[in-house]
Design a protein around this motif. Structure first.
Motif, PDB file in Angstrom:
ATOM      1  N   GLY A   1       0.826  -1.204   0.000  1.00  0.00           N
ATOM      2  CA  GLY A   1       0.000   0.000   0.000  1.00  0.00           C
ATOM      3  C   GLY A   1       0.851   1.241   0.000  1.00  0.00           C
ATOM      4  O   GLY A   1       2.051   1.203  -0.313  1.00  0.00           O
ATOM      5  N   TYR A   2       0.246   2.360   0.404  1.00  0.00           N
ATOM      6  CA  TYR A   2       0.918   3.654   0.338  1.00  0.00           C
ATOM      7  C   TYR A   2       1.124   4.301   1.703  1.00  0.00           C
ATOM      8  O   TYR A   2       1.518   5.463   1.775  1.00  0.00           O
ATOM      9  N   ASP A   3       0.857   3.576   2.763  1.00  0.00           N
ATOM     10  CA  ASP A   3       1.073   4.114   4.111  1.00  0.00           C
ATOM     11  C   ASP A   3       1.212   2.933   5.058  1.00  0.00           C
ATOM     12  O   ASP A   3       0.966   1.776   4.689  1.00  0.00           O
ATOM     13  N   PHE A   4       1.619   3.219   6.286  1.00  0.00           N
ATOM     14  CA  PHE A   4       1.726   2.162   7.274  1.00  0.00           C
ATOM     15  C   PHE A   4       0.371   1.470   7.441  1.00  0.00           C
ATOM     16  O   PHE A   4      -0.654   2.131   7.619  1.00  0.00           O
ATOM     17  N   CYS A   5       0.390   0.132   7.358  1.00  0.00           N
ATOM     18  CA  CYS A   5      -0.802  -0.698   7.555  1.00  0.00           C
ATOM     19  C   CYS A   5      -1.835  -0.561   6.434  1.00  0.00           C
ATOM     20  O   CYS A   5      -2.958  -1.064   6.557  1.00  0.00           O
ATOM     21  N   ASP A   6      -1.480   0.110   5.342  1.00  0.00           N
ATOM     22  CA  ASP A   6      -2.387   0.245   4.202  1.00  0.00           C
ATOM     23  C   ASP A   6      -2.336  -1.044   3.372  1.00  0.00           C
ATOM     24  O   ASP A   6      -1.274  -1.452   2.901  1.00  0.00           O
ATOM     25  N   ARG A   7      -3.497  -1.673   3.198  1.00  0.00           N
ATOM     26  CA  ARG A   7      -3.584  -2.935   2.464  1.00  0.00           C
ATOM     27  C   ARG A   7      -4.319  -2.714   1.146  1.00  0.00           C
ATOM     28  O   ARG A   7      -5.473  -3.089   0.981  1.00  0.00           O
ATOM     29  N   GLN A   8      -3.652  -2.112   0.195  1.00  0.00           N
ATOM     30  CA  GLN A   8      -4.261  -1.866  -1.110  1.00  0.00           C
ATOM     31  C   GLN A   8      -4.379  -3.146  -1.936  1.00  0.00           C
ATOM     32  O   GLN A   8      -5.337  -3.333  -2.669  1.00  0.00           O
ATOM     33  N   GLU A   9      -3.371  -4.035  -1.802  1.00  0.00           N
ATOM     34  CA  GLU A   9      -3.344  -5.216  -2.663  1.00  0.00           C
ATOM     35  C   GLU A   9      -2.601  -6.355  -1.959  1.00  0.00           C
ATOM     36  O   GLU A   9      -1.555  -6.134  -1.334  1.00  0.00           O
ATOM     37  N   LEU A  10      -3.153  -7.559  -2.045  1.00  0.00           N
ATOM     38  CA  LEU A  10      -2.454  -8.762  -1.600  1.00  0.00           C
ATOM     39  C   LEU A  10      -1.499  -9.167  -2.716  1.00  0.00           C
ATOM     40  O   LEU A  10      -1.933  -9.572  -3.799  1.00  0.00           O
ATOM     41  N   ILE A  11      -0.182  -9.070  -2.461  1.00  0.00           N
ATOM     42  CA  ILE A  11       0.785  -9.303  -3.540  1.00  0.00           C
ATOM     43  C   ILE A  11       1.499 -10.650  -3.403  1.00  0.00           C
ATOM     44  O   ILE A  11       2.294 -11.006  -4.279  1.00  0.00           O
ATOM     45  N   GLY A  12       1.232 -11.393  -2.336  1.00  0.00           N
ATOM     46  CA  GLY A  12       1.856 -12.706  -2.206  1.00  0.00           C
ATOM     47  C   GLY A  12       1.476 -13.364  -0.891  1.00  0.00           C
ATOM     48  O   GLY A  12       1.073 -12.689   0.063  1.00  0.00           O
ATOM     49  N   GLU A  13       1.574 -14.699  -0.837  1.00  0.00           N
ATOM     50  CA  GLU A  13       1.320 -15.419   0.397  1.00  0.00           C
ATOM     51  C   GLU A  13       2.058 -16.748   0.379  1.00  0.00           C
ATOM     52  O   GLU A  13       2.404 -17.281  -0.679  1.00  0.00           O
ATOM     53  N   SER A  14       2.305 -17.280   1.571  1.00  0.00           N
ATOM     54  CA  SER A  14       2.987 -18.567   1.700  1.00  0.00           C
ATOM     55  C   SER A  14       1.976 -19.706   1.678  1.00  0.00           C
ATOM     56  O   SER A  14       0.763 -19.483   1.764  1.00  0.00           O
ATOM     57  N   ASP A  15       2.487 -20.934   1.574  1.00  0.00           N
ATOM     58  CA  ASP A  15       1.657 -22.093   1.854  1.00  0.00           C
ATOM     59  C   ASP A  15       1.329 -22.128   3.344  1.00  0.00           C
ATOM     60  O   ASP A  15       1.893 -21.369   4.140  1.00  0.00           O
ATOM     61  N   MET A  16       0.433 -23.000   3.753  1.00  0.00           N
ATOM     62  CA  MET A  16       0.178 -23.187   5.175  1.00  0.00           C
ATOM     63  C   MET A  16       1.449 -23.672   5.860  1.00  0.00           C
ATOM     64  O   MET A  16       2.146 -24.562   5.354  1.00  0.00           O
ATOM     65  N   VAL A  17       1.747 -23.078   6.997  1.00  0.00           N
ATOM     66  CA  VAL A  17       2.985 -23.406   7.721  1.00  0.00           C
ATOM     67  C   VAL A  17       2.648 -24.424   8.804  1.00  0.00           C
ATOM     68  O   VAL A  17       2.102 -24.082   9.854  1.00  0.00           O
ATOM     69  N   ARG A  18       2.995 -25.689   8.547  1.00  0.00           N
ATOM     70  CA  ARG A  18       2.700 -26.778   9.473  1.00  0.00           C
ATOM     71  C   ARG A  18       3.943 -27.258  10.208  1.00  0.00           C
ATOM     72  O   ARG A  18       3.834 -28.012  11.175  1.00  0.00           O
ATOM     73  N   ASN A  19       5.123 -26.847   9.754  1.00  0.00           N
ATOM     74  CA  ASN A  19       6.382 -27.358  10.313  1.00  0.00           C
ATOM     75  C   ASN A  19       6.702 -26.725  11.659  1.00  0.00           C
ATOM     76  O   ASN A  19       6.474 -25.537  11.884  1.00  0.00           O
ATOM     77  N   TYR A  20       7.263 -27.541  12.560  1.00  0.00           N
ATOM     78  CA  TYR A  20       7.683 -27.082  13.878  1.00  0.00           C
ATOM     79  C   TYR A  20       9.148 -26.655  13.908  1.00  0.00           C
ATOM     80  O   TYR A  20       9.627 -26.161  14.931  1.00  0.00           O
ATOM     81  N   ASN A  21       9.872 -26.903  12.832  1.00  0.00           N
ATOM     82  CA  ASN A  21      11.247 -26.425  12.736  1.00  0.00           C
ATOM     83  C   ASN A  21      11.299 -25.360  11.648  1.00  0.00           C
ATOM     84  O   ASN A  21      10.406 -25.237  10.814  1.00  0.00           O
ATOM     85  N   TRP A  22      12.368 -24.554  11.662  1.00  0.00           N
ATOM     86  CA  TRP A  22      12.469 -23.480  10.688  1.00  0.00           C
ATOM     87  C   TRP A  22      12.591 -24.038   9.272  1.00  0.00           C
ATOM     88  O   TRP A  22      13.388 -24.939   9.018  1.00  0.00           O
ATOM     89  N   GLN A  23      11.791 -23.498   8.358  1.00  0.00           N
ATOM     90  CA  GLN A  23      11.864 -23.835   6.946  1.00  0.00           C
ATOM     91  C   GLN A  23      11.870 -22.545   6.138  1.00  0.00           C
ATOM     92  O   GLN A  23      11.180 -21.575   6.481  1.00  0.00           O
ATOM     93  N   GLU A  24      12.649 -22.524   5.082  1.00  0.00           N
ATOM     94  CA  GLU A  24      12.693 -21.354   4.220  1.00  0.00           C
ATOM     95  C   GLU A  24      11.583 -21.448   3.167  1.00  0.00           C
ATOM     96  O   GLU A  24      11.504 -22.415   2.413  1.00  0.00           O
ATOM     97  N   TYR A  25      10.720 -20.445   3.137  1.00  0.00           N
ATOM     98  CA  TYR A  25       9.622 -20.370   2.180  1.00  0.00           C
ATOM     99  C   TYR A  25       9.947 -19.298   1.138  1.00  0.00           C
ATOM    100  O   TYR A  25      10.425 -18.213   1.487  1.00  0.00           O
ATOM    101  N   ALA A  26       9.693 -19.599  -0.115  1.00  0.00           N
ATOM    102  CA  ALA A  26       9.893 -18.647  -1.207  1.00  0.00           C
ATOM    103  C   ALA A  26       8.538 -18.164  -1.707  1.00  0.00           C
ATOM    104  O   ALA A  26       7.631 -18.965  -1.937  1.00  0.00           O
ATOM    105  N   ILE A  27       8.396 -16.863  -1.855  1.00  0.00           N
ATOM    106  CA  ILE A  27       7.121 -16.257  -2.235  1.00  0.00           C
ATOM    107  C   ILE A  27       7.354 -15.302  -3.393  1.00  0.00           C
ATOM    108  O   ILE A  27       8.254 -14.459  -3.340  1.00  0.00           O
ATOM    109  N   LYS A  28       6.574 -15.431  -4.425  1.00  0.00           N
ATOM    110  CA  LYS A  28       6.624 -14.504  -5.557  1.00  0.00           C
ATOM    111  C   LYS A  28       5.697 -13.327  -5.271  1.00  0.00           C
ATOM    112  O   LYS A  28       4.506 -13.502  -5.039  1.00  0.00           O
ATOM    113  N   LEU A  29       6.250 -12.112  -5.260  1.00  0.00           N
ATOM    114  CA  LEU A  29       5.473 -10.898  -5.018  1.00  0.00           C
ATOM    115  C   LEU A  29       5.163 -10.233  -6.353  1.00  0.00           C
ATOM    116  O   LEU A  29       6.063 -10.035  -7.182  1.00  0.00           O
TER     117      LEU A  29
END
Length: 391
Positions: free
Chosen positions: A149-177
């Protein structure tokens, strides 16, 4: 002879014609770095980390900086990078937590970006149900959504999201924005599995976010999803296998890589490049008259130094104490050294390693003014921070 002339003409045309690859490099957007991408701060509950702004619901608490300092939520997982990480929750009253920040430069409309971040969930995240008012374990899987968006906390557009995070250990997720406008701000929010029929209590842990790397929009970025046992529907613990990250560097007109600009760091009244011998003047650190005891009014400025040393945890500093020109040389030397020591001791009680701090009393040897006014006396009775080493 005609053949030679033809060859020379073709060679000249090839040399003068602009390189398609070079033109593409010159027009390519630069990578965008996030501020405090590893969510470094003092571990504390209900406060967004330094460099991030709380974007949650007004009547709800902000996210937490872990590991859980008071063991209130019993989140004991260690960080993937640095010393701390961010914890956010979704709640059964249809509210969820989020943080945002202003980007160092705007996104480019129609330009896609590759982005990596380490995500996990905690096996235990104790809190209270907003519906039943009874203790609840916020353990149901959630996902990360990224808005622009154009200001703090402004949600003009959803530009990317991860899969559901089910892992209990750290995993690196790649997201296309994929922004469609030149947005200036991002919001990271934890969200339910969609479609959501009934809101639930869940958690998401975040650490070590990457730079936003410009990339072609048609490329598919593979997400490092954890393996799941179909019978148990629970993650099988695996070690993270981060993929290679290719950073596209800006180029000069000659095609040579252009070095990244030196980062500017703000501390107190000073904003400058973080380098050895850099001196930052921190105002409003005051003491009881003729003593080394800190006054309560100093807390905000002292917290600035704490935040600085938390984010830049590879920096070793000198705390310099300075005294008024009206004091005798002997008294000025002694009181300035004791005051510098008081600041070091305060920072130590806030979790800063004392081996990273060295007090020094300058007495009245480095005044910033010479008149007899009260303001000049206050300015000379100052504390500053000097960078001694960057490890």
């Amino acid at each position: 002879m005609r053949t030679i002339a033809y060859f020379l003409v073709i060679t000249l045309i090839c040399c003068l014609a602009p390189s398609a690859d070079l033109s593409a490099q010159l027009n390519e957007p630069a990578p965008i770095r996030l501020r405090n991408a590893s969510f470094e701060d003092i571990p504390r509950n209900s406060r967004a980390p330094v460099g991030w702004y709380n974007c949650g619901f007004p009547a709800e608490t902000p996210p937490d900086v872990h590991p859980d300092p008071m063991n209130q939520f019993q989140v004991g997982m260690g960080p993937q990078h640095g010393r701390t990480y961010l914890g956010m929750v979704v709640r059964d009253n249809d509210t969820w937590e989020s943080v945002g920040q202003e980007l160092s430069e705007p996104l480019v409309a129609g330009q896609c970006y590759d982005f990596w971040i380490n995500l996990a969930r905690s096996k235990v995240y104790l809190s209270q149900s907003r519906v039943s008012n009874k203790p609840a374990n916020y353990v149901t899987p959630a996902k990360l959504r990224i808005h622009a968006g154009y200001d703090f906390c402004d949600r003009q557009e959803l530009i990317g999201e991860s899969d559901m995070v089910r892992n209990y250990n750290w995993q690196e997720y790649a997201i296309k924005l994929s922004p469609t406008e030149d947005y200036t701000h991002l919001v990271f929010e934890v969200f339910y599995e969609t479609p959501t029929l009934i809101p639930y209590n869940g958690n998401l842990l975040l650490d070590n976010a990457s730079t936003l790397i410009p990339s072609p929009c048609e490329e598919v970025v593979a997400v490092n999803s954890p393996l799941v046992n179909d019978d148990q529907k629970e993650p099988i613990s695996t070690d993270p296998v981060p993929g290679p990250v290719v950073v596209t560097q800006p180029t000069t007109k000659s095609g040579d890589p252009q070095p990244d600009p030196e980062p500017q760091v703000q501390l107190g009244q000073s904003k400058q490049v973080l380098a050895v011998d850099a001196v930052f003047e921190v105002p409003d650190i005051t003491f009881v008259a003729n003593e080394s005891e800190l006054t309560p009014e100093s807390s905000a400025s002292l917290q600035e130094i704490v935040d600085f040393l938390t984010i830049y945890d590879n920096v070793i500093i000198e705390i310099g104490g300075h005294a008024s020109q009206k004091a005798t040389a002997d008294f000025a030397n002694r009181v300035s050294m004791r005051r510098a020591g008081s600041v070091v001791e305060y920072l130590r009680t806030r979790g800063i390693d004392p081996r990273r701090m060295f007090p020094k009393g300058y007495g009245k040897s480095k005044p910033v003014c010479y008149d007899e006014s009260a303001d000049c006396k206050r300015r000379n009775q100052r504390v500053d921070v000097k960078v001694l080493k960057i490890e």
